[in-house]
Design a protein around this motif. Sequence first.
Motif, PDB file in Angstrom:
ATOM      1  N   GLN A  83      61.347  26.311   9.905  1.00 28.14           N
ATOM      2  CA  GLN A  83      61.081  26.144  11.073  1.00 28.14           C
ATOM      3  C   GLN A  83      60.820  24.819  11.508  1.00 28.14           C
ATOM      4  O   GLN A  83      59.842  24.143  10.972  1.00 28.14           O
ATOM      5  CB  GLN A  83      59.789  27.309  11.274  1.00 28.14           C
ATOM      6  CG  GLN A  83      59.574  27.337  12.700  1.00 28.14           C
ATOM      7  CD  GLN A  83      58.533  28.535  12.998  1.00 28.14           C
ATOM      8  OE1 GLN A  83      58.105  29.246  12.017  1.00 28.14           O
ATOM      9  NE2 GLN A  83      58.376  28.611  14.267  1.00 28.14           N
ATOM     10  N   VAL A  84      61.321  24.342  12.378  1.00 24.52           N
ATOM     11  CA  VAL A  84      61.226  22.885  12.906  1.00 24.52           C
ATOM     12  C   VAL A  84      60.179  22.581  14.137  1.00 24.52           C
ATOM     13  O   VAL A  84      59.500  21.751  14.262  1.00 24.52           O
ATOM     14  CB  VAL A  84      62.334  22.290  13.252  1.00 24.52           C
ATOM     15  CG1 VAL A  84      63.370  22.024  11.726  1.00 24.52           C
ATOM     16  CG2 VAL A  84      63.329  22.789  14.245  1.00 24.52           C
ATOM     17  N   CYS A  85      59.840  23.657  14.909  1.00 25.49           N
ATOM     18  CA  CYS A  85      58.895  23.747  15.752  1.00 25.49           C
ATOM     19  C   CYS A  85      58.389  25.087  15.941  1.00 25.49           C
ATOM     20  O   CYS A  85      58.814  26.092  15.770  1.00 25.49           O
ATOM     21  CB  CYS A  85      59.367  23.134  17.239  1.00 25.49           C
ATOM     22  SG  CYS A  85      60.588  24.174  18.017  1.00 25.49           S
ATOM     23  N   GLY A  86      57.210  25.254  16.689  1.00 21.52           N
ATOM     24  CA  GLY A  86      56.343  26.551  16.522  1.00 21.52           C
ATOM     25  C   GLY A  86      56.646  27.240  18.056  1.00 21.52           C
ATOM     26  O   GLY A  86      57.485  26.801  18.946  1.00 21.52           O
ATOM     27  N   ALA A  87      55.602  28.074  18.249  1.00 20.05           N
ATOM     28  CA  ALA A  87      55.721  29.046  19.576  1.00 20.05           C
ATOM     29  C   ALA A  87      55.386  28.110  20.855  1.00 20.05           C
ATOM     30  O   ALA A  87      54.624  26.787  20.490  1.00 20.05           O
ATOM     31  CB  ALA A  87      54.522  30.021  19.313  1.00 20.05           C
ATOM     32  N   GLY A  88      56.035  28.559  21.598  1.00 22.92           N
ATOM     33  CA  GLY A  88      55.601  28.065  23.015  1.00 22.92           C
ATOM     34  C   GLY A  88      56.536  26.565  23.410  1.00 22.92           C
ATOM     35  O   GLY A  88      56.626  26.209  24.634  1.00 22.92           O
ATOM     36  N   VAL A  89      57.534  26.541  22.522  1.00 21.10           N
ATOM     37  CA  VAL A  89      58.323  25.393  22.867  1.00 21.10           C
ATOM     38  C   VAL A  89      59.794  25.727  23.621  1.00 21.10           C
ATOM     39  O   VAL A  89      60.109  25.193  24.798  1.00 21.10           O
ATOM     40  CB  VAL A  89      58.720  24.523  21.687  1.00 21.10           C
ATOM     41  CG1 VAL A  89      59.940  23.428  21.959  1.00 21.10           C
ATOM     42  CG2 VAL A  89      57.344  23.800  21.002  1.00 21.10           C
ATOM     43  N   MET A  90      60.279  26.720  22.982  1.00 23.90           N
ATOM     44  CA  MET A  90      61.491  27.387  23.788  1.00 23.90           C
ATOM     45  C   MET A  90      61.282  28.731  23.761  1.00 23.90           C
ATOM     46  O   MET A  90      60.779  29.498  23.062  1.00 23.90           O
ATOM     47  CB  MET A  90      63.030  26.960  22.767  1.00 23.90           C
ATOM     48  CG  MET A  90      63.168  25.780  22.453  1.00 23.90           C
ATOM     49  SD  MET A  90      63.631  24.607  23.747  1.00 23.90           S
ATOM     50  CE  MET A  90      63.227  23.185  23.029  1.00 23.90           C
ATOM     51  N   LYS A  91      61.985  29.277  24.898  1.00 23.91           N
ATOM     52  CA  LYS A  91      61.795  30.755  24.963  1.00 23.91           C
ATOM     53  C   LYS A  91      63.183  31.244  25.025  1.00 23.91           C
ATOM     54  O   LYS A  91      63.847  31.626  25.933  1.00 23.91           O
ATOM     55  CB  LYS A  91      60.967  31.170  26.069  1.00 23.91           C
ATOM     56  CG  LYS A  91      60.909  32.630  26.233  1.00 23.91           C
ATOM     57  CD  LYS A  91      59.811  33.147  27.139  1.00 23.91           C
ATOM     58  CE  LYS A  91      59.574  34.656  27.138  1.00 23.91           C
ATOM     59  NZ  LYS A  91      58.344  34.725  27.945  1.00 23.91           N
ATOM     60  N   GLY A  92      63.895  31.469  23.625  1.00 23.51           N
ATOM     61  CA  GLY A  92      65.395  31.947  23.645  1.00 23.51           C
ATOM     62  C   GLY A  92      66.332  31.319  24.301  1.00 23.51           C
ATOM     63  O   GLY A  92      67.326  31.496  24.729  1.00 23.51           O
ATOM     64  N   SER A  93      66.047  30.092  24.407  1.00 28.02           N
ATOM     65  CA  SER A  93      67.021  29.016  25.170  1.00 28.02           C
ATOM     66  C   SER A  93      68.141  28.631  24.197  1.00 28.02           C
ATOM     67  O   SER A  93      67.738  28.579  23.073  1.00 28.02           O
ATOM     68  CB  SER A  93      66.490  27.832  25.568  1.00 28.02           C
ATOM     69  OG  SER A  93      67.475  26.830  26.635  1.00 28.02           O
ATOM     70  N   ARG A  94      69.326  28.543  24.581  1.00 27.49           N
ATOM     71  CA  ARG A  94      70.377  27.985  23.762  1.00 27.49           C
ATOM     72  C   ARG A  94      70.134  26.454  23.684  1.00 27.49           C
ATOM     73  O   ARG A  94      70.022  25.807  24.688  1.00 27.49           O
ATOM     74  CB  ARG A  94      71.624  28.293  24.571  1.00 27.49           C
ATOM     75  CG  ARG A  94      72.833  27.789  23.770  1.00 27.49           C
ATOM     76  CD  ARG A  94      74.203  28.444  24.176  1.00 27.49           C
ATOM     77  NE  ARG A  94      75.356  27.873  23.103  1.00 27.49           N
ATOM     78  CZ  ARG A  94      76.343  26.761  23.465  1.00 27.49           C
ATOM     79  NH1 ARG A  94      76.263  26.447  24.648  1.00 27.49           N
ATOM     80  NH2 ARG A  94      77.188  26.830  22.614  1.00 27.49           N
ATOM     81  N   ILE A  95      70.398  26.103  22.431  1.00 28.59           N
ATOM     82  CA  ILE A  95      70.266  24.492  22.510  1.00 28.59           C
ATOM     83  C   ILE A  95      71.562  23.810  22.369  1.00 28.59           C
ATOM     84  O   ILE A  95      72.571  24.369  21.837  1.00 28.59           O
ATOM     85  CB  ILE A  95      69.417  24.164  20.901  1.00 28.59           C
ATOM     86  CG1 ILE A  95      68.293  25.170  20.888  1.00 28.59           C
ATOM     87  CG2 ILE A  95      69.350  22.731  20.627  1.00 28.59           C
ATOM     88  CD1 ILE A  95      67.543  24.914  19.598  1.00 28.59           C
ATOM     89  N   ILE A  96      71.592  22.618  23.242  1.00 30.75           N
ATOM     90  CA  ILE A  96      72.727  21.911  22.989  1.00 30.75           C
ATOM     91  C   ILE A  96      72.617  20.535  22.700  1.00 30.75           C
ATOM     92  O   ILE A  96      71.671  20.012  22.578  1.00 30.75           O
ATOM     93  CB  ILE A  96      73.454  21.801  24.536  1.00 30.75           C
ATOM     94  CG1 ILE A  96      72.344  21.069  25.559  1.00 30.75           C
ATOM     95  CG2 ILE A  96      73.750  23.119  25.170  1.00 30.75           C
ATOM     96  CD1 ILE A  96      72.834  20.688  26.972  1.00 30.75           C
ATOM     97  N   GLU A  97      73.554  19.849  22.134  1.00 30.00           N
ATOM     98  CA  GLU A  97      73.629  18.711  21.573  1.00 30.00           C
ATOM     99  C   GLU A  97      74.202  17.629  22.367  1.00 30.00           C
ATOM    100  O   GLU A  97      75.113  17.692  23.210  1.00 30.00           O
ATOM    101  CB  GLU A  97      74.390  18.435  20.392  1.00 30.00           C
ATOM    102  CG  GLU A  97      74.282  16.935  19.473  1.00 30.00           C
ATOM    103  CD  GLU A  97      74.737  16.798  18.410  1.00 30.00           C
ATOM    104  OE1 GLU A  97      74.450  16.105  17.547  1.00 30.00           O
ATOM    105  OE2 GLU A  97      75.910  17.809  17.901  1.00 30.00           O
ATOM    106  N   LEU A  98      73.335  16.542  23.124  1.00 32.23           N
ATOM    107  CA  LEU A  98      73.987  15.554  23.744  1.00 32.23           C
ATOM    108  C   LEU A  98      74.858  14.455  23.182  1.00 32.23           C
ATOM    109  O   LEU A  98      74.856  14.284  21.891  1.00 32.23           O
ATOM    110  CB  LEU A  98      72.548  14.833  24.381  1.00 32.23           C
ATOM    111  CG  LEU A  98      71.753  15.807  25.038  1.00 32.23           C
ATOM    112  CD1 LEU A  98      70.460  15.096  25.663  1.00 32.23           C
ATOM    113  CD2 LEU A  98      72.480  16.469  26.229  1.00 32.23           C
ATOM    114  N   PRO A  99      75.349  13.534  23.801  1.00 32.19           N
ATOM    115  CA  PRO A  99      76.151  12.787  23.372  1.00 32.19           C
ATOM    116  C   PRO A  99      75.434  11.747  22.306  1.00 32.19           C
ATOM    117  O   PRO A  99      76.369  11.083  21.746  1.00 32.19           O
ATOM    118  CB  PRO A  99      76.858  11.834  24.558  1.00 32.19           C
ATOM    119  CG  PRO A  99      76.722  12.951  25.578  1.00 32.19           C
ATOM    120  CD  PRO A  99      75.903  13.644  25.492  1.00 32.19           C
ATOM    121  N   ASP A 100      74.266  11.286  22.762  1.00 30.81           N
ATOM    122  CA  ASP A 100      73.539  10.407  21.816  1.00 30.81           C
ATOM    123  C   ASP A 100      72.905  11.167  20.411  1.00 30.81           C
ATOM    124  O   ASP A 100      72.162  10.476  19.716  1.00 30.81           O
ATOM    125  CB  ASP A 100      72.330   9.803  22.514  1.00 30.81           C
ATOM    126  CG  ASP A 100      71.371  10.505  23.152  1.00 30.81           C
ATOM    127  OD1 ASP A 100      71.404  11.883  22.967  1.00 30.81           O
ATOM    128  OD2 ASP A 100      70.652  10.100  23.716  1.00 30.81           O
TER     129      ASP A 100
END
Length: 157
Positions: free
Chosen positions: A67-84
């Motif tokens: 687990q890299v981050c805990g509760a309250g950071v994302m709520k079921g969002s899809r994560i994307i990678e940016l060009p950088d």
Amino acid sequence: YLVNASGWGKGTGGVFRTTNGGVTWAPVSALEANGTPLRASDGSIYWPLMYDRGVIRSTDQGQTWAQVCGAGVMKGSRIIELPDGKLAAVAGKSIKTSADHGASWTPIMEPTPVQPAGVIYAPARQAFFIWHWDCKDKVLTNAIWRHDFRIEAKAVP
């Protein structure tokens, strides 16, 4: 292959992995993932957790997860990678980015004009696009929003 299981009823929740085309499955994380994982350009796999519990990451093709981050950071969002190489996701009514493999997240657009259902980044346009809907049969006039955001290209070693 990897699948997420929610553990509803008497089932076992978590992430399961197969190396033989689905003949057998092994549990590799007891944490319940949600949605679609991201396979980043560095080979890492990121997966948001169910119930707003954070994000998990694998650096060994899904054999193990942390687990890299805990509760309250994302709520079921899809994560994307940016060009950088940074990560981005919708979090409530904001877009957040992470430059440290998901350990911390910084809002870049807060609040967004609508409650986003998702986010993409268009490098040619140097912009994020977020969208939302009202679950009815018409496309809203403000269904898609643009947020200009310049990203410098990642240096090639």
